[in-house]
Design a protein around this motif. Sequence first.
Motif, PDB file in Angstrom:
ATOM      1  N   ALA A   1       4.909 -17.822  -5.001  1.00 45.69           N
ATOM      2  CA  ALA A   1       4.806 -17.637  -3.551  1.00 45.69           C
ATOM      3  C   ALA A   1       3.377 -17.309  -3.158  1.00 45.69           C
ATOM      4  N   GLN A   2       2.958 -17.869  -2.061  1.00 45.93           N
ATOM      5  CA  GLN A   2       1.644 -17.533  -1.523  1.00 45.93           C
ATOM      6  C   GLN A   2       1.877 -16.546  -0.386  1.00 45.93           C
ATOM      7  N   MET A   3       1.967 -15.278  -0.772  1.00 48.45           N
ATOM      8  CA  MET A   3       2.354 -14.230   0.159  1.00 48.45           C
ATOM      9  C   MET A   3       1.194 -13.267   0.353  1.00 48.45           C
ATOM     10  N   GLY A   4       0.848 -13.027   1.612  1.00 44.84           N
ATOM     11  CA  GLY A   4      -0.205 -12.070   1.914  1.00 44.84           C
ATOM     12  C   GLY A   4       0.352 -10.667   2.076  1.00 44.84           C
ATOM     13  N   SER A   5      -0.508  -9.692   1.955  1.00 44.63           N
ATOM     14  CA  SER A   5      -0.072  -8.296   2.070  1.00 44.63           C
ATOM     15  C   SER A   5       0.394  -7.949   3.485  1.00 44.63           C
ATOM     16  N   ASP A   6       0.087  -8.805   4.461  1.00 46.22           N
ATOM     17  CA  ASP A   6       0.531  -8.594   5.839  1.00 46.22           C
ATOM     18  C   ASP A   6       1.804  -9.369   6.167  1.00 46.22           C
ATOM     19  N   SER A   7       2.464  -9.913   5.155  1.00 46.78           N
ATOM     20  CA  SER A   7       3.628 -10.787   5.359  1.00 46.78           C
ATOM     21  C   SER A   7       4.869 -10.024   5.806  1.00 46.78           C
ATOM     22  N   ASN A   8       5.650 -10.721   6.619  1.00 48.36           N
ATOM     23  CA  ASN A   8       6.986 -10.289   7.027  1.00 48.36           C
ATOM     24  C   ASN A   8       7.950 -11.102   6.172  1.00 48.36           C
ATOM     25  N   VAL A   9       8.697 -10.433   5.279  1.00 50.88           N
ATOM     26  CA  VAL A   9       9.453 -11.115   4.229  1.00 50.88           C
ATOM     27  C   VAL A   9      10.948 -10.826   4.349  1.00 50.88           C
ATOM     28  N   LEU A  10      11.742 -11.842   4.053  1.00 53.95           N
ATOM     29  CA  LEU A  10      13.199 -11.723   3.968  1.00 53.95           C
ATOM     30  C   LEU A  10      13.632 -12.007   2.542  1.00 53.95           C
TER      31      LEU A  10
ATOM     32  N   PRO B   1       5.928  -3.516  -2.543  1.00 53.26           N
ATOM     33  CA  PRO B   1       4.527  -3.095  -2.481  1.00 53.26           C
ATOM     34  C   PRO B   1       3.548  -4.232  -2.156  1.00 53.26           C
ATOM     35  N   ARG B   2       4.052  -5.444  -2.040  1.00 46.63           N
ATOM     36  CA  ARG B   2       3.173  -6.604  -1.833  1.00 46.63           C
ATOM     37  C   ARG B   2       3.219  -7.167  -0.418  1.00 46.63           C
ATOM     38  N   CYS B   3       4.020  -6.564   0.461  1.00 44.47           N
ATOM     39  CA  CYS B   3       4.147  -7.108   1.819  1.00 44.47           C
ATOM     40  C   CYS B   3       4.153  -5.983   2.848  1.00 44.47           C
ATOM     41  N   ALA B   4       3.956  -6.363   4.095  1.00 44.21           N
ATOM     42  CA  ALA B   4       3.938  -5.376   5.180  1.00 44.21           C
ATOM     43  C   ALA B   4       5.349  -4.950   5.555  1.00 44.21           C
ATOM     44  N   ARG B   5       6.256  -5.918   5.639  1.00 43.32           N
ATOM     45  CA  ARG B   5       7.640  -5.652   6.035  1.00 43.32           C
ATOM     46  C   ARG B   5       8.570  -6.503   5.182  1.00 43.32           C
ATOM     47  N   LEU B   6       9.672  -5.882   4.768  1.00 43.01           N
ATOM     48  CA  LEU B   6      10.674  -6.577   3.960  1.00 43.01           C
ATOM     49  C   LEU B   6      12.052  -6.228   4.474  1.00 43.01           C
ATOM     50  N   LEU B   7      12.807  -7.257   4.803  1.00 48.67           N
ATOM     51  CA  LEU B   7      14.216  -7.091   5.124  1.00 48.67           C
ATOM     52  C   LEU B   7      14.996  -7.622   3.936  1.00 48.67           C
ATOM     53  N   ALA B   8      15.706  -6.740   3.243  1.00 42.28           N
ATOM     54  CA  ALA B   8      16.524  -7.121   2.092  1.00 42.28           C
ATOM     55  C   ALA B   8      17.976  -7.088   2.528  1.00 42.28           C
ATOM     56  N   VAL B   9      18.632  -8.246   2.461  1.00 38.60           N
ATOM     57  CA  VAL B   9      20.020  -8.331   2.892  1.00 38.60           C
ATOM     58  C   VAL B   9      20.914  -8.698   1.711  1.00 38.60           C
ATOM     59  N   ASP B  10      22.149  -8.267   1.799  1.00 39.41           N
ATOM     60  CA  ASP B  10      23.150  -8.629   0.813  1.00 39.41           C
ATOM     61  C   ASP B  10      24.492  -8.707   1.528  1.00 39.41           C
ATOM     62  N   TYR B  11      25.366  -9.538   1.004  1.00 34.66           N
ATOM     63  CA  TYR B  11      26.713  -9.728   1.528  1.00 34.66           C
ATOM     64  C   TYR B  11      27.552  -8.473   1.313  1.00 34.66           C
ATOM     65  N   SER B  12      27.173  -7.674   0.323  1.00 37.88           N
ATOM     66  CA  SER B  12      27.954  -6.526  -0.116  1.00 37.88           C
ATOM     67  C   SER B  12      27.283  -5.197   0.234  1.00 37.88           C
ATOM     68  N   PRO B  13      27.933  -4.371   1.033  1.00 36.04           N
ATOM     69  CA  PRO B  13      27.399  -3.034   1.279  1.00 36.04           C
ATOM     70  C   PRO B  13      27.255  -2.221  -0.015  1.00 36.04           C
ATOM     71  N   GLY B  14      28.154  -2.438  -0.963  1.00 38.18           N
ATOM     72  CA  GLY B  14      28.088  -1.724  -2.239  1.00 38.18           C
ATOM     73  C   GLY B  14      26.828  -2.052  -3.025  1.00 38.18           C
ATOM     74  N   MET B  15      26.386  -3.299  -2.967  1.00 35.61           N
ATOM     75  CA  MET B  15      25.147  -3.673  -3.637  1.00 35.61           C
ATOM     76  C   MET B  15      23.959  -2.979  -2.959  1.00 35.61           C
ATOM     77  N   LEU B  16      23.977  -2.908  -1.644  1.00 36.70           N
ATOM     78  CA  LEU B  16      22.905  -2.221  -0.924  1.00 36.70           C
ATOM     79  C   LEU B  16      22.908  -0.726  -1.248  1.00 36.70           C
TER      80      LEU B  16
END
Length: 133
Positions: free
Chosen positions: A35-44, A59-74
Amino acid sequence: MKPHTPENWDAASAHYDANITDWTANFADAALEAAQMGSDSNVLEVAAGGGALTLKLAPRCARLLAVDYSPGMLDQLRPKLDANGYGNVKLAQMNGMALDLEHEEFDNVFSQFGVMLFDDPQKGLSELCRVLK
């Protein structure tokens, strides 16, 4: 019975995290290198699971939204983020085939081991593309 439901993943979340998450971390570095990702990236990240990729993305991006189908995994992931002080990461329960997100919202989109588990992988890939700038 459908095998890939939030309830089934919730039931398996502790076992998955204890036995699979570390193994999947082996592939995270290759994904990040490609991936060519900058430290100012908004990532999903879709299908974040136990956070193998999440913990390397944070630690490599400005914002990260991590989603999962399972609340238990989160629930498995949340304490790891807290322990590392990653305040730039938000977690959300979401179906990767129907993301409740704006069009062209993210600079980078990742799904390390999620799309292969979607009931309709083509629909999931279309969603990932839809939210990518």
